[in-house]
Design a protein around this motif. Structure first.
Motif, mmCIF file in Angstrom:
data_model
loop_
_atom_site.group_PDB
_atom_site.id
_atom_site.type_symbol
_atom_site.label_atom_id
_atom_site.label_comp_id
_atom_site.label_asym_id
_atom_site.label_seq_id
_atom_site.Cartn_x
_atom_site.Cartn_y
_atom_site.Cartn_z
ATOM 1 N N GLY A 12 1.722 -0.415 -1.280
ATOM 2 C CA GLY A 12 1.926 -0.557 -2.709
ATOM 3 C C GLY A 12 3.260 -1.165 -3.096
ATOM 4 O O GLY A 12 3.473 -1.518 -4.255
ATOM 5 N N GLU A 13 4.174 -1.285 -2.172
ATOM 6 C CA GLU A 13 5.470 -1.924 -2.431
ATOM 7 C C GLU A 13 5.360 -3.406 -2.045
ATOM 8 O O GLU A 13 4.362 -3.843 -1.495
ATOM 9 N N GLU A 14 6.408 -4.169 -2.335
ATOM 10 C CA GLU A 14 6.447 -5.558 -1.893
ATOM 11 C C GLU A 14 6.591 -5.604 -0.379
ATOM 12 O O GLU A 14 7.227 -4.732 0.211
ATOM 13 N N LEU A 60 0.480 -6.604 6.606
ATOM 14 C CA LEU A 60 1.786 -6.409 5.978
ATOM 15 C C LEU A 60 1.659 -5.747 4.608
ATOM 16 O O LEU A 60 2.439 -4.853 4.272
ATOM 17 N N VAL A 61 0.667 -6.172 3.823
ATOM 18 C CA VAL A 61 0.450 -5.576 2.501
ATOM 19 C C VAL A 61 0.036 -4.110 2.643
ATOM 20 O O VAL A 61 0.533 -3.239 1.934
ATOM 21 N N ARG A 62 -0.844 -3.855 3.580
ATOM 22 C CA ARG A 62 -1.300 -2.473 3.820
ATOM 23 C C ARG A 62 -0.128 -1.588 4.249
ATOM 24 O O ARG A 62 0.055 -0.487 3.733
#
Length: 168
Positions: A106-108, A100-102
């Motif tokens: 760089g966004e939430e 999910l982070v990938r």
């Protein structure tokens, strides 16, 4: 002892209960698998066919109820993203969080992606008289093997989503 026969739930004996407990346990089907279901009753529960039929209909229409619940979850998390942030911070070793982070680049991590990663872990059906709350409770989890936090979506007998609450 009072018993009632129902097409979905089979032979029920609410009169045998001394406390609030599971009267029936089974599963319901979603496109991605089965979900555990529990029908809760108390010693003074006297379900009638109409109430049982309404609750059984929520299981028959579970894919539609799941879609409505997920819409409510997205709205809830857009208004208050603390549940998302808590899981991203606490479950940094999770493959799902990493993905999910990938994908957020760089966004939430967004509510849509987070809700898509959540799983409906169980459905609770509560017979009348046990609570003033709506009787259908759908428990959604994120990485259930790594934490015990859930978002509980309550729905009416008619299948209208009434509320979302963070529980553990």
């Amino acid at each position: 002892m009072t018993t009632i026969e129902h097409a979905r739930f089979g032979l029920l004996e609410p009169g045998a209960l001394r406390d609030t407990d599971v009267l029936w346990q089974g599963t319901a089907q979603l496109p991605d698998g089965e979900v555990e279901v529990r029908l809760w009753a108390g010693p003074s529960s006297a379900p009638d066919a109409e109430e049982l039929d309404a609750l059984a209909a929520r299981l028959t229409d579970l894919p539609a109820l799941d879609a409505a619940a997920r819409d409510a979850l997205r709205r809830y998390l857009r208004e208050d993203r603390y549940f998302i942030d808590f899981h991203v911070d606490e479950l940094g070793d999770s493959e799902t969080v990493d993905r999910l982070v990938r994908e957020a680049a760089g966004e939430e991590v967004g509510a849509d992606a987070f809700v898509a990663a959540m799983r409906l872990s169980s459905v609770g059906l509560w017979l009348s008289g046990l609570s003033d709350e709506p009787p259908v409770v759908l428990d959604y989890t994120f990485e259930p093997d790594l934490g015990d936090q859930i978002l509980a979506v309550r729905a009416t007998r008619a299948g209208a989503v009434a509320s979302v609450a963070w529980e553990s």
